[in-house]
Design a protein around this motif. Structure first.
Motif, PDB file in Angstrom:
ATOM      1  N   GLU A 155     -13.043  -1.564  14.203  1.00 46.54           N
ATOM      2  CA  GLU A 155     -13.046  -1.150  15.772  1.00 46.54           C
ATOM      3  C   GLU A 155     -11.561  -0.206  15.744  1.00 46.54           C
ATOM      4  O   GLU A 155     -10.631  -0.536  15.292  1.00 46.54           O
ATOM      5  CB  GLU A 155     -12.891  -2.507  16.629  1.00 46.54           C
ATOM      6  N   VAL A 156     -11.738   0.997  16.297  1.00 46.06           N
ATOM      7  CA  VAL A 156     -10.915   1.915  16.455  1.00 46.06           C
ATOM      8  C   VAL A 156     -10.052   1.872  17.737  1.00 46.06           C
ATOM      9  O   VAL A 156     -10.464   2.680  18.739  1.00 46.06           O
ATOM     10  CB  VAL A 156     -11.464   3.350  16.236  1.00 46.06           C
ATOM     11  N   LYS A 157      -9.304   0.656  18.155  1.00 46.88           N
ATOM     12  CA  LYS A 157      -8.781   0.573  19.307  1.00 46.88           C
ATOM     13  C   LYS A 157      -7.512  -0.211  19.094  1.00 46.88           C
ATOM     14  O   LYS A 157      -7.060  -0.774  18.127  1.00 46.88           O
ATOM     15  CB  LYS A 157     -10.044  -0.401  20.071  1.00 46.88           C
ATOM     16  N   ASP A 158      -6.895  -0.334  20.275  1.00 45.69           N
ATOM     17  CA  ASP A 158      -5.651  -1.613  20.547  1.00 45.69           C
ATOM     18  C   ASP A 158      -5.875  -2.219  21.647  1.00 45.69           C
ATOM     19  O   ASP A 158      -6.905  -2.444  22.362  1.00 45.69           O
ATOM     20  CB  ASP A 158      -4.379  -0.578  20.579  1.00 45.69           C
ATOM     21  N   LYS A 159      -4.962  -2.686  22.131  1.00 45.09           N
ATOM     22  CA  LYS A 159      -4.838  -3.544  23.402  1.00 45.09           C
ATOM     23  C   LYS A 159      -5.239  -2.846  24.605  1.00 45.09           C
ATOM     24  O   LYS A 159      -6.078  -3.513  25.609  1.00 45.09           O
ATOM     25  CB  LYS A 159      -3.697  -4.277  23.667  1.00 45.09           C
ATOM     26  N   ASP A 160      -5.276  -1.656  24.692  1.00 50.71           N
ATOM     27  CA  ASP A 160      -5.587  -0.585  25.753  1.00 50.71           C
ATOM     28  C   ASP A 160      -7.066  -0.042  25.707  1.00 50.71           C
ATOM     29  O   ASP A 160      -7.475   0.522  26.625  1.00 50.71           O
ATOM     30  CB  ASP A 160      -4.638   0.520  25.800  1.00 50.71           C
ATOM     31  N   GLY A 161      -7.659  -0.537  24.621  1.00 49.49           N
ATOM     32  CA  GLY A 161      -9.139   0.020  24.618  1.00 49.49           C
ATOM     33  C   GLY A 161      -9.307   0.976  23.337  1.00 49.49           C
ATOM     34  O   GLY A 161      -8.379   1.132  22.596  1.00 49.49           O
ATOM     35  N   ASP A 162     -10.534   1.406  23.248  1.00 48.96           N
ATOM     36  CA  ASP A 162     -10.797   2.474  22.334  1.00 48.96           C
ATOM     37  C   ASP A 162      -9.823   3.742  22.207  1.00 48.96           C
ATOM     38  O   ASP A 162      -9.662   4.251  23.372  1.00 48.96           O
ATOM     39  CB  ASP A 162     -12.340   3.040  22.293  1.00 48.96           C
ATOM     40  N   TYR A 163      -9.180   4.062  21.062  1.00 48.17           N
ATOM     41  CA  TYR A 163      -8.029   5.151  21.189  1.00 48.17           C
ATOM     42  C   TYR A 163      -8.911   6.215  21.483  1.00 48.17           C
ATOM     43  O   TYR A 163      -8.132   7.314  22.103  1.00 48.17           O
ATOM     44  CB  TYR A 163      -7.696   5.388  19.704  1.00 48.17           C
ATOM     45  N   GLY A 205     -21.354  -1.435  13.037  1.00 44.43           N
ATOM     46  CA  GLY A 205     -20.661  -0.601  14.008  1.00 44.43           C
ATOM     47  C   GLY A 205     -21.771  -0.079  14.628  1.00 44.43           C
ATOM     48  O   GLY A 205     -21.642   0.576  15.588  1.00 44.43           O
ATOM     49  N   GLY A 206     -23.146  -0.423  14.736  1.00 51.30           N
ATOM     50  CA  GLY A 206     -24.132   0.079  15.575  1.00 51.30           C
ATOM     51  C   GLY A 206     -25.231   1.284  15.175  1.00 51.30           C
ATOM     52  O   GLY A 206     -25.716   1.936  15.763  1.00 51.30           O
ATOM     53  N   VAL A 207     -24.590   1.606  14.028  1.00 50.28           N
ATOM     54  CA  VAL A 207     -25.118   3.010  13.272  1.00 50.28           C
ATOM     55  C   VAL A 207     -26.672   2.771  13.138  1.00 50.28           C
ATOM     56  O   VAL A 207     -27.150   1.813  12.501  1.00 50.28           O
ATOM     57  CB  VAL A 207     -24.378   3.447  12.091  1.00 50.28           C
ATOM     58  N   ALA A 208     -27.564   4.081  13.383  1.00 49.54           N
ATOM     59  CA  ALA A 208     -28.804   3.697  12.863  1.00 49.54           C
ATOM     60  C   ALA A 208     -29.033   4.004  11.718  1.00 49.54           C
ATOM     61  O   ALA A 208     -28.540   5.127  11.091  1.00 49.54           O
ATOM     62  CB  ALA A 208     -29.650   4.831  13.899  1.00 49.54           C
ATOM     63  N   LEU A 209     -29.734   3.059  11.026  1.00 47.14           N
ATOM     64  CA  LEU A 209     -29.917   3.262   9.761  1.00 47.14           C
ATOM     65  C   LEU A 209     -31.610   3.587   9.451  1.00 47.14           C
ATOM     66  O   LEU A 209     -32.005   3.999   8.254  1.00 47.14           O
ATOM     67  CB  LEU A 209     -29.950   1.819   8.738  1.00 47.14           C
ATOM     68  N   CYS A 269     -17.087   6.606  17.627  1.00 49.78           N
ATOM     69  CA  CYS A 269     -17.550   6.089  18.861  1.00 49.78           C
ATOM     70  C   CYS A 269     -16.826   4.787  19.271  1.00 49.78           C
ATOM     71  O   CYS A 269     -17.009   4.130  20.255  1.00 49.78           O
ATOM     72  CB  CYS A 269     -19.157   5.884  18.857  1.00 49.78           C
ATOM     73  N   GLY A 270     -15.741   4.452  18.796  1.00 47.86           N
ATOM     74  CA  GLY A 270     -15.143   3.199  18.865  1.00 47.86           C
ATOM     75  C   GLY A 270     -15.097   2.238  17.786  1.00 47.86           C
ATOM     76  O   GLY A 270     -14.424   1.269  17.630  1.00 47.86           O
ATOM     77  N   LYS A 271     -16.151   2.721  16.888  1.00 49.94           N
ATOM     78  CA  LYS A 271     -16.097   1.936  15.735  1.00 49.94           C
ATOM     79  C   LYS A 271     -16.714   2.764  14.730  1.00 49.94           C
ATOM     80  O   LYS A 271     -17.339   3.823  14.512  1.00 49.94           O
ATOM     81  CB  LYS A 271     -17.570   0.911  15.851  1.00 49.94           C
ATOM     82  N   THR A 272     -16.551   2.268  13.093  1.00 46.90           N
ATOM     83  CA  THR A 272     -16.720   3.039  12.155  1.00 46.90           C
ATOM     84  C   THR A 272     -17.865   2.162  11.545  1.00 46.90           C
ATOM     85  O   THR A 272     -18.200   1.027  11.877  1.00 46.90           O
ATOM     86  CB  THR A 272     -15.795   3.199  11.240  1.00 46.90           C
ATOM     87  N   THR A 273     -18.499   2.728  10.365  1.00 43.94           N
ATOM     88  CA  THR A 273     -19.767   1.961   9.534  1.00 43.94           C
ATOM     89  C   THR A 273     -19.101   1.950   8.056  1.00 43.94           C
ATOM     90  O   THR A 273     -17.944   2.311   7.898  1.00 43.94           O
ATOM     91  CB  THR A 273     -20.854   2.774   9.886  1.00 43.94           C
TER      92      THR A 273
END
Length: 442
Positions: A282-290, A334-338, A258-262
């Protein structure tokens, strides 16, 4: 595994000293160690002993794979039929049989040949054995190495014994489309090899002396034919594994982020010095999430309250009555629900860890709209646990991102990174922090 890891839970015994572990690995008597149990071993010290023992297995060691029935539904087969275009050599105890090229051999659990011992079948002249009694996406699968048949009270267990590098040639195309970028395929090959090396330290099926099965319980094997691109990825990374502090890691992977891992807290595993390579990134670069333009990057489900109430009761086994509220009560990296809490007019139920949350909110009967506007039917598991939940009248709206557990490498993220010029080392060192990619020395 397609990309969504399931963990096979087995009660196992652990052995306390390196000497015993090495001895049992050589003799093939170790009991099962699941991915959750590996984390327990990290803290107990047994983990290091198991990995130290890998140094004794030799270059390109064999892995033993339990071949499941159609649809990966059962461990044992009611009967087995095999053939090979090069002919077969069949051994059971002292008995030896030759099967002509193209001729099939059928075996039932009460076949007299089993009285001689386990049946071991090998194709002549380096060929492959076709298992005519099993169907996969590619048709009747064929296997390099040896097929070992063991009779049981329920049927016949089929174990494929072959070198890990050969095994990977049928894992990589089964786990990642062969059309993906070469650097993504190479990252997948290194992940799959690292995972396999971890698994051969022990038997998941001690009764069959098998390290893994061929389903998503471990890594999907033999569901797709070998492809030039995936063979190349395996060959160009031959022997390479992911290491953290000098030890091979369990390289988890899944479909889409989702743009982040956990991290492993999503599975209820405490953080430790040994598992710090699995962090939220964060799964992104300068242009945003891959993956921002991919269909599963974002998704939404609108579920009628009555339906969700029934699903929660079915999936948790607790009747909470008419559903009044569902909320995420704890989130992780990463915002995952626990944790979620569902409250009804008869009581409430709490559900912990990402897999159980996805199962509690999953099931048949509603639709999920992906980010590109396409609609798919709901399945046993919610696509991911990176979710928010809101109530809108008599409907619960679940908005989420990504597909899979979110721990380790996003396969689609890897492919998008490769499209932007990242090599497999750069891909792996993003998803697995503080690691190195090394050729394992035996």
């Amino acid at each position: 595994m397609n990309s969504y890891r399931k963990i096979r839970s087995k009660n196992t015994a652990y052995y306390g000293t390196a000497l015993l572990i090495i001895l049992f690995i050589v003799c093939g008597l170790l009991s099962a160690v699941t991915s959750e149990q590996f984390e327990d071993q990290m803290e107990s010290g047994t983990y290091e002993e198991v990995l130290d023992a890998l140094e004794n297995v030799g270059e390109n060691p064999d892995i033993r794979v339990l071949i499941m029935t159609d649809g990966y539904r059962q461990e044992v087969h009611p009967s087995v039929e095999v053939c090979s275009q090069s002919g077969l050599e069949v051994e059971a105890g002292e008995e030896h049989r030759d099967i002509s090229p193209g001729e099939s051999m059928q075996l039932s659990p009460d076949d007299d040949l089993f009285e001689k011992g386990h049946i071991r079948i090998q194709a002549k002249d380096g060929g492959e054995i076709t298992l005519l009694s099993v169907n996969r996406a590619c048709g009747n699968p064929s296997y390099a190495g040896i097929l070992e048949l063991r009779t049981t009270a329920e049927g016949i267990a089929v174990i494929n014994e072959l070198p890990i590098e050969n095994y990977l040639c049928r894992v990589v195309p089964s786990e990642m489309p062969a059309s993906y970028e070469m650097e993504a395929l190479k990252a997948q090959a290194v992940c799959a090899r690292s995972y396999a090396y971890r698994q051969i330290s022990d038997y998941a099926y001690p009764e069959y002396k098998a390290h893994v099965n061929d389903s998503t319980d471990y890594q999907v094997y033999g569901n797709s034919l070998s492809q030039d691109s995936t063979d190349q990825a395996v060959e160009e990374t031959k022997g390479q594994v992911i290491c953290y502090r000098g030890k091979i890691v369990t390289a988890y992977y899944y479909s889409t982020s989702c743009g982040k891992t956990t991290d492993l807290e999503a599975w209820g595993t405490k953080k430790s010095e040994q598992n710090q390579y699995l962090q939220s990134v964060e799964v992104k670069d300068k242009d945003g999430d891959y993956e921002k333009d991919l269909p599963w990057y974002r998704w939404k489900a609108e579920i009628p309250a009555d339906m969700l109430s029934n699903l929660i009761e079915l999936n948790t086994g607790k009747d909470i009555g008419k559903l009044q509220k569902v909320e995420v009560t704890k989130t992780g990296a990463g915002g995952v629900a626990l944790q979620i809490c569902a409250t009804g007019d008869k009581g409430s139920v709490k559900v912990d860890t990402e897999n159980k949350i996805r199962r509690a909110l999953g099931g048949d009967g509603y639709e999920i709209m992906k980010g590109d506007g396409t609609v798919v039917a709901s399945q046993t598991l919610l696509p991911s646990a990176f979710i928010t939940i809101q109530k809108n009248g008599d409907t619960y709206v679940i908005q989420g991102g990504g597909y899979g557990h979110g721990i380790g490498m996003s396969q689609n993220g890897a492919n998008e990174m490769a499209k932007k010029g990242k090599n497999y080392i750069e891909i792996l060192t993003l998803f697995f922090q503080g690691v190195s990619v090394d050729t394992w020395k035996f």
